[in-house]
Motif scaffolding. Structure first.
Motif, PDB file in Angstrom:
ATOM      1  N   THR A 171       8.156  16.180  -2.382  1.00  0.00           N
ATOM      2  CA  THR A 171       8.778  16.462  -3.675  1.00  0.00           C
ATOM      3  C   THR A 171       8.882  17.958  -3.937  1.00  0.00           C
ATOM      4  N   SER A 172       9.355  18.697  -2.960  1.00  0.00           N
ATOM      5  CA  SER A 172       9.601  20.116  -3.198  1.00  0.00           C
ATOM      6  C   SER A 172      10.999  20.286  -3.759  1.00  0.00           C
ATOM      7  N   TYR A 173      11.286  21.464  -4.246  1.00  0.00           N
ATOM      8  CA  TYR A 173      12.571  21.708  -4.897  1.00  0.00           C
ATOM      9  C   TYR A 173      13.741  21.711  -3.932  1.00  0.00           C
ATOM     10  N   TRP A 174      13.501  21.750  -2.620  1.00  0.00           N
ATOM     11  CA  TRP A 174      14.623  21.795  -1.682  1.00  0.00           C
ATOM     12  C   TRP A 174      14.636  20.648  -0.690  1.00  0.00           C
ATOM     13  N   SER A 175      14.078  19.522  -1.080  1.00  0.00           N
ATOM     14  CA  SER A 175      13.985  18.478  -0.068  1.00  0.00           C
ATOM     15  C   SER A 175      14.161  17.073  -0.602  1.00  0.00           C
ATOM     16  N   ASN A 176      14.710  16.240   0.231  1.00  0.00           N
ATOM     17  CA  ASN A 176      14.726  14.793   0.065  1.00  0.00           C
ATOM     18  C   ASN A 176      14.234  14.189   1.370  1.00  0.00           C
ATOM     19  N   THR A 177      12.981  14.470   1.699  1.00  0.00           N
ATOM     20  CA  THR A 177      12.404  14.076   2.979  1.00  0.00           C
ATOM     21  C   THR A 177      11.292  13.060   2.770  1.00  0.00           C
ATOM     22  N   LEU A 178      11.301  12.023   3.592  1.00  0.00           N
ATOM     23  CA  LEU A 178      10.223  11.044   3.592  1.00  0.00           C
ATOM     24  C   LEU A 178       9.485  11.166   4.914  1.00  0.00           C
ATOM     25  N   TYR A 179       8.183  11.302   4.843  1.00  0.00           N
ATOM     26  CA  TYR A 179       7.316  11.277   6.015  1.00  0.00           C
ATOM     27  C   TYR A 179       6.608   9.936   6.033  1.00  0.00           C
ATOM     28  N   ALA A 208       0.814  -1.220   0.000  1.00  0.00           N
ATOM     29  CA  ALA A 208       0.000   0.000   0.000  1.00  0.00           C
ATOM     30  C   ALA A 208       0.846   1.267   0.000  1.00  0.00           C
ATOM     31  N   TYR A 209       0.188   2.376  -0.288  1.00  0.00           N
ATOM     32  CA  TYR A 209       0.719   3.741  -0.164  1.00  0.00           C
ATOM     33  C   TYR A 209       2.008   3.978  -0.961  1.00  0.00           C
ATOM     34  N   PRO A 210       1.986   3.786  -2.276  1.00  0.00           N
ATOM     35  CA  PRO A 210       3.188   4.049  -3.064  1.00  0.00           C
ATOM     36  C   PRO A 210       3.487   5.541  -3.140  1.00  0.00           C
ATOM     37  N   THR A 211       4.757   5.868  -3.188  1.00  0.00           N
ATOM     38  CA  THR A 211       5.209   7.246  -3.356  1.00  0.00           C
ATOM     39  C   THR A 211       6.533   7.218  -4.111  1.00  0.00           C
ATOM     40  N   PHE A 212       6.733   8.182  -4.993  1.00  0.00           N
ATOM     41  CA  PHE A 212       7.962   8.275  -5.783  1.00  0.00           C
ATOM     42  C   PHE A 212       8.873   9.338  -5.194  1.00  0.00           C
ATOM     43  N   ASN A 213      10.188   9.117  -5.323  1.00  0.00           N
ATOM     44  CA  ASN A 213      11.107  10.176  -4.920  1.00  0.00           C
ATOM     45  C   ASN A 213      11.066  11.287  -5.976  1.00  0.00           C
ATOM     46  N   SER A 214      11.781  12.375  -5.722  1.00  0.00           N
ATOM     47  CA  SER A 214      11.622  13.579  -6.541  1.00  0.00           C
ATOM     48  C   SER A 214      12.064  13.411  -7.993  1.00  0.00           C
ATOM     49  N   ASP A 215      12.989  12.500  -8.285  1.00  0.00           N
ATOM     50  CA  ASP A 215      13.396  12.319  -9.686  1.00  0.00           C
ATOM     51  C   ASP A 215      12.840  11.024 -10.291  1.00  0.00           C
ATOM     52  N   PHE A 216      11.906  10.387  -9.615  1.00  0.00           N
ATOM     53  CA  PHE A 216      11.232   9.167 -10.075  1.00  0.00           C
ATOM     54  C   PHE A 216      12.200   8.007 -10.307  1.00  0.00           C
ATOM     55  N   SER A 217      13.316   7.995  -9.589  1.00  0.00           N
ATOM     56  CA  SER A 217      14.262   6.888  -9.724  1.00  0.00           C
ATOM     57  C   SER A 217      13.996   5.772  -8.710  1.00  0.00           C
ATOM     58  N   LYS A 218      13.094   6.025  -7.754  1.00  0.00           N
ATOM     59  CA  LYS A 218      12.704   5.011  -6.769  1.00  0.00           C
ATOM     60  C   LYS A 218      11.219   5.142  -6.462  1.00  0.00           C
ATOM     61  N   VAL A 219      10.622   4.019  -6.121  1.00  0.00           N
ATOM     62  CA  VAL A 219       9.270   4.010  -5.581  1.00  0.00           C
ATOM     63  C   VAL A 219       9.366   3.385  -4.191  1.00  0.00           C
ATOM     64  N   TYR A 220       8.686   4.001  -3.236  1.00  0.00           N
ATOM     65  CA  TYR A 220       8.608   3.506  -1.862  1.00  0.00           C
ATOM     66  C   TYR A 220       7.163   3.117  -1.590  1.00  0.00           C
ATOM     67  N   PHE A 221       6.947   2.118  -0.740  1.00  0.00           N
ATOM     68  CA  PHE A 221       5.602   1.706  -0.338  1.00  0.00           C
ATOM     69  C   PHE A 221       5.722   0.915   0.948  1.00  0.00           C
ATOM     70  N   LYS A 237       4.180   2.622   8.185  1.00  0.00           N
ATOM     71  CA  LYS A 237       3.208   2.691   7.092  1.00  0.00           C
ATOM     72  C   LYS A 237       3.180   4.068   6.450  1.00  0.00           C
ATOM     73  N   CYS A 238       2.443   4.151   5.371  1.00  0.00           N
ATOM     74  CA  CYS A 238       2.061   5.407   4.712  1.00  0.00           C
ATOM     75  C   CYS A 238       3.237   6.297   4.338  1.00  0.00           C
ATOM     76  N   PRO A 239       4.269   5.774   3.670  1.00  0.00           N
ATOM     77  CA  PRO A 239       5.374   6.659   3.304  1.00  0.00           C
ATOM     78  C   PRO A 239       4.919   7.719   2.305  1.00  0.00           C
ATOM     79  N   HIS A 240       5.467   8.902   2.444  1.00  0.00           N
ATOM     80  CA  HIS A 240       5.198   9.992   1.492  1.00  0.00           C
ATOM     81  C   HIS A 240       6.493  10.759   1.286  1.00  0.00           C
ATOM     82  N   PHE A 241       6.962  10.779   0.049  1.00  0.00           N
ATOM     83  CA  PHE A 241       8.183  11.498  -0.289  1.00  0.00           C
ATOM     84  C   PHE A 241       7.806  12.932  -0.617  1.00  0.00           C
TER      85      PHE A 241
END
Length: 181
Positions: free
Chosen positions: A88-96, A22-35, A82-86
């Motif tokens: 995707t702002s221009y100044w961040s590499n943060t996962l919640y 569940a809960y897929p999210t992509f990093n800012s450059d779409f090189s990874k998917v987290y779930f 659970k519920c990872p969310h990357f």
């Protein structure tokens, strides 16, 4: 361009298992998917590498080939994560994400971790400004708005709501806290 559009829904077969995924999210450059998934018992955060060429993203997601999926041991704990969310702002590499790991305020709490040079920081509880002794769940941020912090929206079953899980918003972390060093 039009050849990179898809109508569906289509199953992303290589990400799915016989467990709850569940809960897929992509990093800012779409090189990874987290779930998240409970494929190893409790819920953990998993990841998969994607092609560096964004034009291949749809074909990769629709592929029947099995691509490697691995548990992210830097973000996962013995509790439910659970519920990872990357963000995707221009100044961040943060996962919640949400977790009921020990050391929280009770129930599920919202945590954050920053990615720097391929390594995740130790996940940090967002504290009592965000979390309560009840459940805080499904954090998301709004991308690329002109705020000096991550504007976060999440659900919680805390008292004084309208009942069940209600939606709340808050500034999660400032740009100074999440800007890559």
């Amino acid at each position: 361009n039009d050849k990179n559009t898809a109508e569906g829904p289509f199953e992303v077969a290589w990400l799915n298992s016989t467990s709850d995924d569940a809960y897929p999210t992509f990093n800012s450059d779409f090189s990874k998917v987290y779930f998240c998934s409970n494929r190893e018992g409790n819920f953990d955060i998993f990841e998969a590498d994607l092609p560096n060429d964004k034009t291949q993203l749809l074909s990769t997601l629709l592929a029947r080939a099995i691509l490697p999926v691995k548990k992210n041991t830097q973000l996962s704990s013995p509790a439910d994560d659970k519920c990872p969310h990357f963000a995707t702002s221009y100044w961040s590499n943060t996962l919640y994400f949400t977790s009921n790991r020990s050391g929280g305020l009770g129930g599920f709490d919202i945590y954050s971790a920053q990615l720097t040079n391929g390594t995740w920081s130790q996940p940090e509880n967002m504290g009592s400004r965000v979390n309560t002794s009840y459940d805080e769940y499904r954090p998301i941020t709004l991308p690329n708005y002109d705020f000096n912090y991550h504007l976060g929206v999440f659900s919680s079953n805390r008292p004084q709501g309208k009942g069940g899980f209600d939606l709340y918003m808050v500034g999660f972390l400032t740009g100074e806290q999440t800007r890559p060093k």
